[in-house]
Design a protein around this motif. Structure first.
Motif: not given
Length: 339
Positions: A186-196
């Motif tokens: 869930v924390g990874d999912g809040s970091q912009p670079h981990h969704t792009s």
């Protein structure tokens, strides 16, 4: 492959942990775990609300990053769980991939669809499935804990009661560990670079606004900069209220990651303006807002999992949690697991 190579370099960078690229680094993941646990509603099990449990989750939220470097196939299978590379339109990797709103039911179906489209799962990542899987695992943990707790209170056979107690204690340790794992993703999912696809500098894409292509963008943001400016009190103050009405884990995961994707361009604009220099308060505000988004989402995921567990069935032969808690079913045969 480029993203996995960056992760491999991070594992080797033990002499400079502040600039590793393991989503949020130690500081961010700890803060998300601690803030989420401190914000849990009071109707959750009391053992979760203790200072020790809160601190443990903060540490355990780092665990999936600490798994790295075990070798193959372990690393390739697990390292790709930390991200999903979405293009600017919200499609997995590029226009050949499916929209994040159209994710297949199973990760195996996701893998097959990407392969058929000529894409590699190693490049695309599968963070949504890691989040959903971890949430479902926590639900099983909670269901068993409910049954063990109810049975321990009612059991008059001292030998059986002792077994229920011992298994409940084991389950509590598992719950903290599994919350930590859930919290990491869930924390990874809040970091912009981990969704792009723009995960470490804008990359080899049209770049009309002239965003940075520094290959240190990712690590410096989530590591050294975050460790300097992240504050627990600021994160907690920025957390949204509890929101689990009509909670559906797939829909919620998609919505959450889509929201984070929407912060990618604002990040790069702020970086271009110098917002991530130490003297600029805009960068600190961005970091703490993103950490708060992760903490609020983790709190909601935990709470939704706990409340959903009341209607679960577990064990073999299966028993309903609600019936055990009501005292209408003896769960001994289902729980002990004797064949």
């Amino acid at each position: 492959m480029k993203r996995l190579a960056i992760a491999a370099l991070a594992v080797l960078a033990v002499a400079a942990p502040a600039v590793t690229v393991t989503a949020w680094g130690n500081t961010g993941h700890r803060l998300i775990g601690v803030a989420a646990m401190r914000a849990l509603p009071s109707d959750l099990p009391a053992f979760l609300l203790t200072p020790g449990a809160i601190a443990d989750v903060g540490e355990l939220a780092r665990e999936p990053d600490r798994w790295k470097g075990a070798g193959q196939p372990h690393d390739r299978e697990r390292d790709t769980a930390h991200f999903v590379d979405l293009d600017d339109e919200g499609r997995v990797y590029d226009q050949r991939g499916m929209a994040i709103t159209e994710l297949p039911r199973l990760k195996s179906e996701y893998d097959a669809a990407l392969t058929q489209a000529g894409l590699k799962v190693d490049d695309a990542g599968y963070l949504p499935y890691a989040m959903m899987d971890a949430w479902q695992q926590l639900g099983r943990d909670f269901a068993y804990w409910r049954v063990l707790t109810a049975a321990e209170k009612r059991e008059t056979n001292l030998e059986r009661q002792a077994w229920y107690k011992a298994d409940r204690v084991r389950r509590e340790a598992l719950i903290l560990r599994d919350i930590g794992v859930l919290g990491h993703y869930v924390g990874d999912g809040s970091q912009p670079h981990h969704t792009s696809i723009h995960f470490n500098g804008w990359g080899d894409f049209p770049n009309p606004e002239g965003f940075t292509n520094s290959r240190q963008t990712h690590g410096q943001f989530e590591g050294a900069f975050t460790s300097r400016v992240a504050r627990l009190d600021t994160v907690e103050a920025a957390m949204a209220p509890l929101n689990i009405d009509g909670f559906d884990v797939k829909a919620r995961t998609v919505s959450y990651l889509t929201t984070t994707l929407g912060t990618v361009i604002p990040f790069y604009r702020l970086e271009k303006q110098g917002g991530f220099r130490d003297v600029d308060p805009r960068g600190a505000a961005f970091v703490n807002e993103r950490l708060a988004a992760g903490a609020a989402e983790l709190r909601d995921f935990i709470t939704a999992s706990w409340r959903a567990s009341a209607t679960a069935s577990i064990g073999w032969p299966a028993v309903k949690v609600a019936e055990v808690e009501a005292g209408t079913v003896d769960p001994w045969k289902s729980m002990i697991g004797d064949d």
